[in-house]
Scaffold this active site. Structure first.
Site, PDB file in Angstrom:
ATOM      1  N   MET A   8       1.061  -1.047   0.104  1.00 18.86           N
ATOM      2  CA  MET A   8       0.012  -0.495  -0.197  1.00 18.86           C
ATOM      3  C   MET A   8       1.247   1.371  -0.163  1.00 18.86           C
ATOM      4  O   MET A   8       0.957   2.427   0.649  1.00 18.86           O
ATOM      5  CB  MET A   8      -0.270   0.206   1.061  1.00 18.86           C
ATOM      6  CG  MET A   8      -1.535  -1.434   1.263  1.00 18.86           C
ATOM      7  SD  MET A   8      -3.859  -0.958   2.179  1.00 18.86           S
ATOM      8  CE  MET A   8      -2.574  -0.696   3.206  1.00 18.86           C
ATOM      9  N   ASN A  22       3.610   3.935   1.242  1.00 22.42           N
ATOM     10  CA  ASN A  22       5.199   4.324   2.323  1.00 22.42           C
ATOM     11  C   ASN A  22       5.538   3.139   2.968  1.00 22.42           C
ATOM     12  O   ASN A  22       6.108   2.362   3.517  1.00 22.42           O
ATOM     13  CB  ASN A  22       3.654   4.425   3.138  1.00 22.42           C
ATOM     14  CG  ASN A  22       4.334   5.045   4.504  1.00 22.42           C
ATOM     15  OD1 ASN A  22       3.953   4.486   5.474  1.00 22.42           O
ATOM     16  ND2 ASN A  22       4.736   6.208   3.818  1.00 22.42           N
ATOM     17  N   LEU A  23       6.431   3.044   1.749  1.00 23.90           N
ATOM     18  CA  LEU A  23       8.045   1.891   1.850  1.00 23.90           C
ATOM     19  C   LEU A  23       9.090   2.476   2.381  1.00 23.90           C
ATOM     20  O   LEU A  23       9.098   3.326   2.891  1.00 23.90           O
ATOM     21  CB  LEU A  23       8.037   1.658   0.234  1.00 23.90           C
ATOM     22  CG  LEU A  23       7.362   1.429  -1.174  1.00 23.90           C
ATOM     23  CD1 LEU A  23       8.275   1.374  -1.992  1.00 23.90           C
ATOM     24  CD2 LEU A  23       6.711  -0.130  -0.693  1.00 23.90           C
ATOM     25  N   HIS A  24       9.350   0.818   3.425  1.00 19.30           N
ATOM     26  CA  HIS A  24      10.160   1.411   4.249  1.00 19.30           C
ATOM     27  C   HIS A  24      11.389  -0.414   4.507  1.00 19.30           C
ATOM     28  O   HIS A  24      10.975  -0.655   3.241  1.00 19.30           O
ATOM     29  CB  HIS A  24       9.471   0.969   6.078  1.00 19.30           C
ATOM     30  CG  HIS A  24       8.103   0.345   6.122  1.00 19.30           C
ATOM     31  ND1 HIS A  24       8.388  -0.628   6.233  1.00 19.30           N
ATOM     32  CD2 HIS A  24       6.689   0.565   6.358  1.00 19.30           C
ATOM     33  CE1 HIS A  24       7.649  -1.833   6.962  1.00 19.30           C
ATOM     34  NE2 HIS A  24       6.594  -0.918   6.894  1.00 19.30           N
ATOM     35  N   HIS A  69       9.098  -3.346   3.454  1.00 19.27           N
ATOM     36  CA  HIS A  69       8.536  -3.703   2.265  1.00 19.27           C
ATOM     37  C   HIS A  69      10.406  -4.014   1.543  1.00 19.27           C
ATOM     38  O   HIS A  69      10.615  -4.881   0.806  1.00 19.27           O
ATOM     39  CB  HIS A  69       7.919  -2.639   1.317  1.00 19.27           C
ATOM     40  CG  HIS A  69       6.559  -2.350   2.273  1.00 19.27           C
ATOM     41  ND1 HIS A  69       6.865  -0.992   3.170  1.00 19.27           N
ATOM     42  CD2 HIS A  69       5.904  -3.049   2.158  1.00 19.27           C
ATOM     43  CE1 HIS A  69       5.851  -0.771   3.521  1.00 19.27           C
ATOM     44  NE2 HIS A  69       5.070  -2.023   2.696  1.00 19.27           N
ATOM     45  N   GLN A  92      -9.765  -2.747   3.235  1.00 17.98           N
ATOM     46  CA  GLN A  92      -9.715  -3.598   4.059  1.00 17.98           C
ATOM     47  C   GLN A  92      -9.367  -2.044   5.392  1.00 17.98           C
ATOM     48  O   GLN A  92      -9.578  -3.131   5.726  1.00 17.98           O
ATOM     49  CB  GLN A  92      -8.042  -3.649   3.419  1.00 17.98           C
ATOM     50  CG  GLN A  92      -7.178  -3.282   3.061  1.00 17.98           C
ATOM     51  CD  GLN A  92      -5.930  -3.653   3.101  1.00 17.98           C
ATOM     52  OE1 GLN A  92      -5.800  -3.790   2.007  1.00 17.98           O
ATOM     53  NE2 GLN A  92      -5.185  -3.739   3.686  1.00 17.98           N
ATOM     54  N   LYS A 148       5.917 -11.539   7.269  1.00 18.69           N
ATOM     55  CA  LYS A 148       4.770 -12.793   8.465  1.00 18.69           C
ATOM     56  C   LYS A 148       4.750 -11.247   9.143  1.00 18.69           C
ATOM     57  O   LYS A 148       3.781 -12.211  10.507  1.00 18.69           O
ATOM     58  CB  LYS A 148       6.511 -13.057   8.975  1.00 18.69           C
ATOM     59  CG  LYS A 148       7.006 -14.565   8.140  1.00 18.69           C
ATOM     60  CD  LYS A 148       7.319 -15.323   8.780  1.00 18.69           C
ATOM     61  CE  LYS A 148       7.785 -16.954   8.558  1.00 18.69           C
ATOM     62  NZ  LYS A 148       8.342 -17.597   8.596  1.00 18.69           N
TER      63      LYS A 148
HETATM   64  O1  PAF Z   1      -0.339  -5.815   3.651  1.00 17.98           O
HETATM   65  C1  PAF Z   1      -0.460  -4.998   2.675  1.00 17.98           C
HETATM   66  O2  PAF Z   1       0.121  -4.009   2.654  1.00 17.98           O
HETATM   67  C2  PAF Z   1      -1.682  -5.124   2.041  1.00 17.98           C
HETATM   68  O3  PAF Z   1      -2.668  -6.063   3.059  1.00 17.98           O
HETATM   69  C3  PAF Z   1      -1.637  -5.816   1.212  1.00 17.98           C
HETATM   70  C4  PAF Z   1      -1.096  -6.663   1.331  1.00 17.98           C
HETATM   71  C5  PAF Z   1      -1.099  -4.706  -0.527  1.00 17.98           C
HETATM   72  C6  PAF Z   1      -2.950  -5.711   0.564  1.00 17.98           C
HETATM   73  O4  PAF Z   1      -3.884  -4.420   0.509  1.00 17.98           O
END
Ligand code: PAF
Length: 276
Positions: free
Chosen positions: A26, A28-30, A33, A57, A144
């Site tokens: 989603m 906002n990479l850290h 990720h 979600q 995880k």
């Molecule tokens: O873990 C997340 O960032 C989200 O739940 C995902 C898997 C990208 C689905 O929107």
């Protein structure tokens, strides 16, 4: 690096790639990720990263609105990592909130996140399933850190016979032990320090659980510890890694899972461990 936004272009392009490995995010990479992406890059150069803040979600609208959107810096991180392609779908084209069919989860009453986040996993499964149908990956990389999400998605892929192999990746932590998460950006410096109490407590709990019989006592003790430190605990529980249920006496592979709030910021974490 190819940046793809349109659905028809995405379908065409991804079907031309071999052995795609897919990292859904989603944004906002850290460092968490980056770890997922590095695991992916070790397997094949055809790594596709998606960035989509999935409205379905979020059970709390404010949480959705306040979710950090940092597309510019995300793209520069991905470019530096040498990613093949990034998929940034738009909500309208995905038609995610307005479908004729929907996902229902059966037998998923664990008393874990599903109890506190109504509709969350249905939203996660919906988007991941759509993205997988568009990208058609051979591998799906998941962290995880979101242990229940990993479990639900593994089951979904298994139940619906997707030809996809899930690659679970170990949680990356701050120096003080706090699990990396986009939500950490919402914490003040002192909350960031305090948040390490979660990790310290579940680590200690995992060390003290030497047999199935002392689990319940340890769960209570560490819950009380954290409540005394002003944590609002949703759950702190030891489960079977395989089923996420309370472990049977024969089970050795366990996981301690926690969801707790500091002020109004909700954090989750877990540690896998084994007993003799
Ligand atoms: O873990 C997340 O960032 C989200 O739940 C995902 C898997 C990208 C689905 O929107």
């Amino acid at each position: 690096m190819k940046i793809i936004k349109k659905l028809d272009i995405a379908k065409n392009y991804f079907s031309s790639l071999q052995e795609v490995i897919f990292v859904p995010t989603m944004g906002n990479l850290h460092a968490g990720h980056i770890q997922l992406i590095n695991v992916a890059l070790k397997k094949t150069p055809n790594v596709v990263v998606s960035i989509f803040v999935n409205p379905t979600q979020f059970n709390d609208q404010n949480d959705y609105i306040n979710y950090p959107r940092t597309i510019k810096s995300d793209l520069s991180i991905l470019k530096n990592l040498g990613i093949n392609s990034v998929f940034i779908p738009n909500e309208e084209e995905l038609n995610i909130s307005n479908q004729e069919f929907s996902i229902t989860l059966n037998n998923q009453d664990f008393g874990l996140c599903e109890k506190y986040r109504d509709g969350h996993f249905e939203g996660v499964v919906t988007i991941v399933s759509k993205l997988c149908n568009i990208i058609k990956p051979k591998y799906l990389v998941l962290g995880k850190k979101d242990y229940q999400q990993l479990h639900v998605l593994q089951k979904y892929i298994q139940n619906f016979c997707y030809p996809i192999k899930v690659l679970p990746v170990k949680t990356v932590r701050e120096k003080n032990g706090l699990a990396m998460s986009s939500r950490n950006n919402l914490l003040t410096a002192s909350q960031l320090e305090k948040a390490s109490e979660l990790y310290k407590n579940i680590l200690e709990l995992s060390k003290q659980c030497r047999s199935i019989t002392n689990i319940s006592k340890s769960e209570k003790k560490f819950t009380q510890n954290l409540i005394a430190k002003d944590w609002n605990i949703e759950y702190l529980t030891v489960r079977s890694q395989k089923t996420l249920l309370h472990p049977k006496s024969s089970e050795k592979h366990l996981v301690v899972m926690i969801a707790a709030k500091i002020e109004n910021i909700r954090l989750i974490d877990n540690i896998e461990f084994c007993i003799n």
